[in-house]
Design an enzyme around this catalytic site. Structure first.
Site, PDB file in Angstrom:
ATOM      1  N   ASP A   1       0.867  -1.181   0.000  1.00 44.42           N
ATOM      2  CA  ASP A   1       0.000   0.000   0.000  1.00 44.42           C
ATOM      3  C   ASP A   1       0.906   1.233   0.000  1.00 44.42           C
ATOM      4  O   ASP A   1       1.661   1.454   0.948  1.00 44.42           O
ATOM      5  CB  ASP A   1      -0.898  -0.018   1.241  1.00 44.42           C
ATOM      6  CG  ASP A   1      -1.992   1.034   1.185  1.00 44.42           C
ATOM      7  OD1 ASP A   1      -2.054   1.771   0.186  1.00 44.42           O
ATOM      8  OD2 ASP A   1      -2.781   1.115   2.146  1.00 44.42           O
TER       9      ASP A   1
ATOM     10  N   ASP B   1      -3.055   2.473  -6.037  1.00 48.82           N
ATOM     11  CA  ASP B   1      -1.927   2.551  -5.113  1.00 48.82           C
ATOM     12  C   ASP B   1      -1.776   1.333  -4.215  1.00 48.82           C
ATOM     13  O   ASP B   1      -1.065   1.383  -3.207  1.00 48.82           O
ATOM     14  CB  ASP B   1      -2.025   3.814  -4.253  1.00 48.82           C
ATOM     15  CG  ASP B   1      -3.270   3.819  -3.375  1.00 48.82           C
ATOM     16  OD1 ASP B   1      -4.161   2.978  -3.596  1.00 48.82           O
ATOM     17  OD2 ASP B   1      -3.355   4.681  -2.483  1.00 48.82           O
ATOM     18  N   GLU B   2      -2.403   0.215  -4.549  1.00 48.73           N
ATOM     19  CA  GLU B   2      -2.226  -0.984  -3.732  1.00 48.73           C
ATOM     20  C   GLU B   2      -2.390  -2.237  -4.578  1.00 48.73           C
ATOM     21  O   GLU B   2      -3.078  -2.238  -5.605  1.00 48.73           O
ATOM     22  CB  GLU B   2      -3.190  -1.005  -2.546  1.00 48.73           C
ATOM     23  CG  GLU B   2      -4.654  -0.979  -2.920  1.00 48.73           C
ATOM     24  CD  GLU B   2      -5.559  -1.077  -1.707  1.00 48.73           C
ATOM     25  OE1 GLU B   2      -5.269  -1.879  -0.793  1.00 48.73           O
ATOM     26  OE2 GLU B   2      -6.570  -0.349  -1.671  1.00 48.73           O
TER      27      GLU B   2
END
Length: 385
Positions: A6, A100-101
């Protein structure tokens, strides 16, 4: 073992990376209108209570000295692709779940990269060295525990839950941290006296099923540390979209056209990054009374240019003929096909008609922005007053 990565305050961290004068300052990324929301807040801003999805007016009140910047989705998507490329150097089983993860299955990687904790440290160092960004990583025997673990020691954290530690970890895991347990579910669980995930074990499946439906069985499995959900490498993108809540409710076409033009640019950029073209444009409209309407049109040949997307969206808007004020407007692209797939050509098609000429313009503008910054070139129509 499953790894969940993350990125830390991703949008805000990218702004601090690209604009060194923003480092160590309160950076808040989000919409600039009175109805805008916070997309991301740097950790400096979070100390003042600013959080993602918070109304922008509230963020300004909590952090009046902060630097407020509009999102640059094309830049964030570019870096997201570079992050995924790094992850795939460590394992072929990588599943992005947002910009974003991502999850990574570590099966078979130990002989190359060492035990999971060592791999995670190497991965963090690689991202830091290559992109100058930090991330937090969770490693656990399954997906749901890996995701929870990645949030335990932010920013720049690493939490590893070994198989032998799972039961003890669940004993101390607050039920509110379990993915899928929202406010309404929390209320029901509180009525049962559930504070920690392990408390679920006290109840029979029949009772949980009667209260929570199918999610009751899921909760019971999670309370025993069971989550068979596999890591599935990313499937082809099915659609992309962009939308915005207007500063004021309006049915003025000039304002709506301007929004659609910006959204067409954003969606075209996303299509280029995915390497696809669209056969369908979707117009989304939410009126002041919150009633939602969508209209769509399918066309040939498939297009990737902002001009073609904008032209179709405007056509849908004009056919819709809004008579009430609009609160939100959005543009989506669906029916995606590979950009290099062979297409049936029209007998009298021209570059102008098919949008191919403008696709070249879009790519050229994107190249200039990537080298000199987003503000160096833009449409006159979208120039801020």
């Amino acid at each position: 073992m499953i790894l969940h990565v993350d990125m830390d305050a991703f949008y805000a961290s990218v702004e601090q990376l690209d604009h060194p004068w923003l480092r160590d300052r309160c950076v808040i990324v989000g919409g600039s209108s009175g109805r805008g929301v916070v997309s991301a807040a740097s950790y400096e801003a979070r100390r003042f209570g600013v959080r993602s999805a918070m109304p922008m007016f509230q963020a300004r009140r909590l952090c009046p000295h902060g630097t407020f910047v509009p999102p640059r989705m094309e830049r964030y998507q570019q870096l997201s692709r570079e992050i995924l490329s790094i992850l795939r150097d460590f394992s072929p089983l990588v599943e992005p779940v947002s910009i974003d993860e991502a999850f990574m299955d570590l099966s078979g990687t130990e002989s190359l990269h060492g035990p999971p904790a060592a791999l995670a440290l190497t991965l963090k160092a690689t991202i830091q060295h290559t992109l100058h960004l930090t991330c937090s990583i969770g490693v656990a025997p399954n997906r749901f525990l890996a995701k929870i673990a990645s949030d335990f020691n932010k920013p720049d954290g690493l939490t590893v839950i070994e198989p032998a530690q799972v039961y003890d970890f669940i004993e101390r895991l607050p039920i509110a941290k379990v993915p899928g347990v929202g406010p309404k579910t929390q209320i029901k669980l509180a009525e049962l006296g559930v504070r920690f995930l392990a408390d679920i074990r006290r109840f029979p499946l029949t009772l949980l099923d009667s209260i929570f439906g199918a999610y009751g069985a899921r909760l019971l499995e999670l309370s025993h540390g069971i989550d068979p959900t596999p890591v599935t490498p990313d499937s082809p993108c099915k659609s992309v979209s962009s939308e915005c809540t207007l500063a004021e409710d309006t049915c003025e076409l000039a304002v709506l056209h301007r929004c659609l033009l910006q959204q067409a640019e954003d969606v075209a950029a996303a299509l280029r990054l995915e390497g696809v073209k669209a056969r369908t444009v979707v117009l989304k409209i939410k009126h002041a009374d919150f009633k939602l309407f969508t209209r769509r049109i399918t066309f040939t040949p498939p297009a990737q240019s902002s001009k073609a997307l904008y032209r179709q969206a405007v056509r849908l808007l004009e056919e819709y003929r809004p008579k009430q004020k609009i609160r939100l407007i959005g543009l989506g692209a669906a029916g995606l096909v590979p950009a290099d797939a062979p297409q049936q050509q029209e007998l009298f098609a021209t570059a102008k008609r098919s949008g191919e000429g403008w696709e070249t313009v879009d790519r050229t503008v994107a190249s200039i922005k990537s080298r000199f910054g987003d503000r160096v070139i833009r449409r006159a129509t979208l120039k801020e007053d």
